[in-house]
Write a protein that holds these residues in place. Structure first.
Motif, PDB file in Angstrom:
ATOM      1  N   THR A 135       0.857  -1.179   0.000  1.00  0.00           N
ATOM      2  CA  THR A 135       0.000   0.000   0.000  1.00  0.00           C
ATOM      3  C   THR A 135       0.898   1.236   0.000  1.00  0.00           C
ATOM      4  O   THR A 135       2.098   1.156   0.301  1.00  0.00           O
ATOM      5  CB  THR A 135      -0.906   0.034   1.233  1.00  0.00           C
ATOM      6  OG1 THR A 135      -0.085   0.165   2.413  1.00  0.00           O
ATOM      7  CG2 THR A 135      -1.752  -1.221   1.326  1.00  0.00           C
ATOM      8  N   ARG A 136       0.335   2.368  -0.313  1.00  0.00           N
ATOM      9  CA  ARG A 136       1.130   3.603  -0.286  1.00  0.00           C
ATOM     10  C   ARG A 136       1.623   3.890   1.126  1.00  0.00           C
ATOM     11  O   ARG A 136       2.729   4.410   1.301  1.00  0.00           O
ATOM     12  CB  ARG A 136       0.306   4.779  -0.817  1.00  0.00           C
ATOM     13  CG  ARG A 136      -0.008   4.677  -2.302  1.00  0.00           C
ATOM     14  CD  ARG A 136      -0.696   5.938  -2.804  1.00  0.00           C
ATOM     15  NE  ARG A 136      -1.102   5.793  -4.188  1.00  0.00           N
ATOM     16  CZ  ARG A 136      -2.267   5.273  -4.571  1.00  0.00           C
ATOM     17  NH1 ARG A 136      -3.131   4.850  -3.646  1.00  0.00           N
ATOM     18  NH2 ARG A 136      -2.567   5.169  -5.841  1.00  0.00           N
ATOM     19  N   ALA A 137       0.813   3.578   2.117  1.00  0.00           N
ATOM     20  CA  ALA A 137       1.242   3.773   3.506  1.00  0.00           C
ATOM     21  C   ALA A 137       2.492   2.958   3.804  1.00  0.00           C
ATOM     22  O   ALA A 137       3.464   3.462   4.388  1.00  0.00           O
ATOM     23  CB  ALA A 137       0.117   3.391   4.469  1.00  0.00           C
ATOM     24  N   GLU A 138       2.495   1.699   3.383  1.00  0.00           N
ATOM     25  CA  GLU A 138       3.662   0.837   3.601  1.00  0.00           C
ATOM     26  C   GLU A 138       4.855   1.334   2.793  1.00  0.00           C
ATOM     27  O   GLU A 138       6.001   1.307   3.267  1.00  0.00           O
ATOM     28  CB  GLU A 138       3.316  -0.599   3.205  1.00  0.00           C
ATOM     29  CG  GLU A 138       2.288  -1.254   4.118  1.00  0.00           C
ATOM     30  CD  GLU A 138       1.761  -2.563   3.564  1.00  0.00           C
ATOM     31  OE1 GLU A 138       1.355  -3.414   4.369  1.00  0.00           O
ATOM     32  OE2 GLU A 138       1.731  -2.732   2.311  1.00  0.00           O
ATOM     33  N   MET A 139       4.599   1.778   1.579  1.00  0.00           N
ATOM     34  CA  MET A 139       5.672   2.272   0.730  1.00  0.00           C
ATOM     35  C   MET A 139       6.333   3.519   1.321  1.00  0.00           C
ATOM     36  O   MET A 139       7.556   3.638   1.352  1.00  0.00           O
ATOM     37  CB  MET A 139       5.129   2.603  -0.662  1.00  0.00           C
ATOM     38  CG  MET A 139       6.201   3.002  -1.666  1.00  0.00           C
ATOM     39  SD  MET A 139       5.524   3.727  -3.177  1.00  0.00           S
ATOM     40  CE  MET A 139       4.346   2.488  -3.655  1.00  0.00           C
ATOM     41  N   PHE A 140       5.517   4.442   1.814  1.00  0.00           N
ATOM     42  CA  PHE A 140       6.070   5.666   2.386  1.00  0.00           C
ATOM     43  C   PHE A 140       6.851   5.373   3.657  1.00  0.00           C
ATOM     44  O   PHE A 140       7.910   5.961   3.886  1.00  0.00           O
ATOM     45  CB  PHE A 140       4.953   6.683   2.659  1.00  0.00           C
ATOM     46  CG  PHE A 140       4.696   7.619   1.517  1.00  0.00           C
ATOM     47  CD1 PHE A 140       5.186   8.918   1.532  1.00  0.00           C
ATOM     48  CD2 PHE A 140       3.975   7.200   0.410  1.00  0.00           C
ATOM     49  CE1 PHE A 140       4.955   9.782   0.480  1.00  0.00           C
ATOM     50  CE2 PHE A 140       3.733   8.052  -0.654  1.00  0.00           C
ATOM     51  CZ  PHE A 140       4.221   9.353  -0.619  1.00  0.00           C
ATOM     52  N   ARG A 141       6.358   4.487   4.490  1.00  0.00           N
ATOM     53  CA  ARG A 141       7.096   4.155   5.712  1.00  0.00           C
ATOM     54  C   ARG A 141       8.475   3.586   5.364  1.00  0.00           C
ATOM     55  O   ARG A 141       9.485   3.956   5.961  1.00  0.00           O
ATOM     56  CB  ARG A 141       6.309   3.141   6.546  1.00  0.00           C
ATOM     57  CG  ARG A 141       5.106   3.717   7.261  1.00  0.00           C
ATOM     58  CD  ARG A 141       4.607   2.778   8.337  1.00  0.00           C
ATOM     59  NE  ARG A 141       3.358   3.226   8.935  1.00  0.00           N
ATOM     60  CZ  ARG A 141       3.265   4.182   9.861  1.00  0.00           C
ATOM     61  NH1 ARG A 141       4.347   4.794  10.282  1.00  0.00           N
ATOM     62  NH2 ARG A 141       2.085   4.520  10.360  1.00  0.00           N
ATOM     63  N   GLN A 142       8.498   2.669   4.385  1.00  0.00           N
ATOM     64  CA  GLN A 142       9.763   2.076   4.005  1.00  0.00           C
ATOM     65  C   GLN A 142      10.669   3.092   3.320  1.00  0.00           C
ATOM     66  O   GLN A 142      11.876   3.145   3.601  1.00  0.00           O
ATOM     67  CB  GLN A 142       9.526   0.887   3.056  1.00  0.00           C
ATOM     68  CG  GLN A 142      10.823   0.183   2.664  1.00  0.00           C
ATOM     69  CD  GLN A 142      10.624  -0.910   1.640  1.00  0.00           C
ATOM     70  OE1 GLN A 142      11.598  -1.452   1.115  1.00  0.00           O
ATOM     71  NE2 GLN A 142       9.374  -1.253   1.332  1.00  0.00           N
ATOM     72  N   GLY A 143      10.103   3.908   2.432  1.00  0.00           N
ATOM     73  CA  GLY A 143      10.902   4.891   1.705  1.00  0.00           C
ATOM     74  C   GLY A 143      11.557   5.910   2.616  1.00  0.00           C
ATOM     75  O   GLY A 143      12.732   6.250   2.455  1.00  0.00           O
ATOM     76  N   ILE A 144      10.807   6.387   3.600  1.00  0.00           N
ATOM     77  CA  ILE A 144      11.354   7.356   4.548  1.00  0.00           C
ATOM     78  C   ILE A 144      12.434   6.709   5.400  1.00  0.00           C
ATOM     79  O   ILE A 144      13.479   7.323   5.677  1.00  0.00           O
ATOM     80  CB  ILE A 144      10.221   7.947   5.400  1.00  0.00           C
ATOM     81  CG1 ILE A 144       9.355   8.854   4.529  1.00  0.00           C
ATOM     82  CG2 ILE A 144      10.780   8.717   6.601  1.00  0.00           C
ATOM     83  CD1 ILE A 144       8.093   9.322   5.199  1.00  0.00           C
ATOM     84  N   ALA A 145      12.200   5.469   5.824  1.00  0.00           N
ATOM     85  CA  ALA A 145      13.218   4.747   6.595  1.00  0.00           C
ATOM     86  C   ALA A 145      14.489   4.566   5.763  1.00  0.00           C
ATOM     87  O   ALA A 145      15.609   4.681   6.281  1.00  0.00           O
ATOM     88  CB  ALA A 145      12.680   3.393   7.043  1.00  0.00           C
ATOM     89  N   LYS A 146      14.326   4.309   4.460  1.00  0.00           N
ATOM     90  CA  LYS A 146      15.477   4.141   3.583  1.00  0.00           C
ATOM     91  C   LYS A 146      16.226   5.455   3.383  1.00  0.00           C
ATOM     92  O   LYS A 146      17.459   5.467   3.271  1.00  0.00           O
ATOM     93  CB  LYS A 146      15.024   3.592   2.226  1.00  0.00           C
ATOM     94  CG  LYS A 146      14.679   2.111   2.248  1.00  0.00           C
ATOM     95  CD  LYS A 146      15.927   1.251   2.423  1.00  0.00           C
ATOM     96  CE  LYS A 146      15.626  -0.215   2.352  1.00  0.00           C
ATOM     97  NZ  LYS A 146      16.841  -1.055   2.476  1.00  0.00           N
ATOM     98  N   MET A 147      15.521   6.571   3.343  1.00  0.00           N
ATOM     99  CA  MET A 147      16.182   7.872   3.244  1.00  0.00           C
ATOM    100  C   MET A 147      17.072   8.105   4.455  1.00  0.00           C
ATOM    101  O   MET A 147      18.216   8.554   4.334  1.00  0.00           O
ATOM    102  CB  MET A 147      15.149   8.998   3.128  1.00  0.00           C
ATOM    103  CG  MET A 147      14.497   9.118   1.782  1.00  0.00           C
ATOM    104  SD  MET A 147      13.421  10.573   1.688  1.00  0.00           S
ATOM    105  CE  MET A 147      12.850  10.409  -0.014  1.00  0.00           C
ATOM    106  N   GLU A 148      16.535   7.792   5.621  1.00  0.00           N
ATOM    107  CA  GLU A 148      17.314   7.944   6.850  1.00  0.00           C
ATOM    108  C   GLU A 148      18.494   6.984   6.853  1.00  0.00           C
ATOM    109  O   GLU A 148      19.613   7.347   7.244  1.00  0.00           O
ATOM    110  CB  GLU A 148      16.418   7.692   8.060  1.00  0.00           C
ATOM    111  CG  GLU A 148      17.114   7.851   9.403  1.00  0.00           C
ATOM    112  CD  GLU A 148      17.554   9.273   9.690  1.00  0.00           C
ATOM    113  OE1 GLU A 148      18.423   9.452  10.568  1.00  0.00           O
ATOM    114  OE2 GLU A 148      17.040  10.210   9.030  1.00  0.00           O
TER     115      GLU A 148
END
Length: 250
Positions: A135-148
């Motif tokens: 889901t977009r929610a899951e994608m954003f959580r992972q993407g932000i974690a990957k940015m960090e």
């Protein structure tokens, strides 16, 4: 960033991306456009620097999806790099884009409620729509974690403490699909993030973006007017104060 990119104006950005003519941004335009005038201390404009306190990303406006302010701050800095403040007007943070995205992720947009989400799942082409099992929610959580994670790996600093060029390097790595993500490509996450940024900037303010309709003012867009009968035959350009749909009478 290269010196010849630092002076790039929002007007140049709008012309280059097609937004000036009403089109949404397509793929692959970030190189040299994101965050050309923002640094870790705030948002650089020709009139000076506006500190982060001026656009407090943890203000009382209210979060509906993010429970970790650190994640929300990463999102805020990332979207500001994509849509930075300049002499023509506010950037993503000033327009409330992080709150728009937060609120959308908390609803059907974040949960892909109205979309077909059953398998089989195959890697889609760039011209195709949503293809991920996430889901977009899951994608954003992972993407932000990957940015960090990328910030710590490359610079041993939190993402929000990086300077503008360093943030750009990480965001561009996502665009170029150089960051490994599970269930989705980093390039696709970047495209969804940029699309959400633009939607938050230009949506009606009732959705918690486009604060004060300032993005509409930058484009000369009138918003939701009841009628144009008094001016429709005038050959001169009409500068109209924009109105939100919330102001319309039933």
């Amino acid at each position: 960033m290269a010196d010849d990119q630092k002076g790039l104006s929002r007007r140049d950005f709008l012309k280059t991306t097609g937004i000036a003519t009403g089109a949404l941004v397509g793929g692959g335009l970030i190189g040299g456009l994101v965050g050309y005038n923002v640094n870790k201390d705030g948002v650089q404009t020709k009139s000076g620097t506006k500190n982060a306190e001026d656009h407090d990303v943890t203000s009382v406006k209210g979060l509906m999806f993010f429970t970790n302010h650190a994640d929300f701050n990463v999102l805020s800095q990332a979207v500001e790099r994509i849509f930075p403040e300049d002499d023509l007007g506010p950037g993503a943070i000033g327009l409330g884009v992080p709150y728009f995205i937060d609120n959308q992720l908390a609803g059907s947009y974040g949960n892909n409620t109205r979309e077909y989400m059953q398998g089989p799942f195959f890697a889609g082409e760039a011209t195709q729509g949503y293809q991920s099992r996430l889901t977009r929610a899951e994608m954003f959580r992972q993407g932000i974690a990957k940015m960090e994670e990328e910030a710590q790996k490359r610079y041993q600093k939190p993402f929000v403490d990086l300077d503008g060029g360093q943030m750009d390097e990480i965001i561009t790595a996502f665009q170029k699909n150089e960051v490994e993500m599970k269930g989705v490509s980093s390039e696709f996450f970047f495209r969804v993030l940029r699309q959400a940024t633009l939607e938050g900037a230009y949506a009606d303010p009732i959705y918690n973006g486009n604060n004060n309709m300032d993005a509409w003012r930058m484009k000369g867009f009138p918003g939701h007017q009841m009628a144009y009968i008094n001016m429709i035959e005038d050959e001169k350009f009409q500068k109209i104060e924009p109105k939100s749909i919330s102001t319309m009478q039933h």
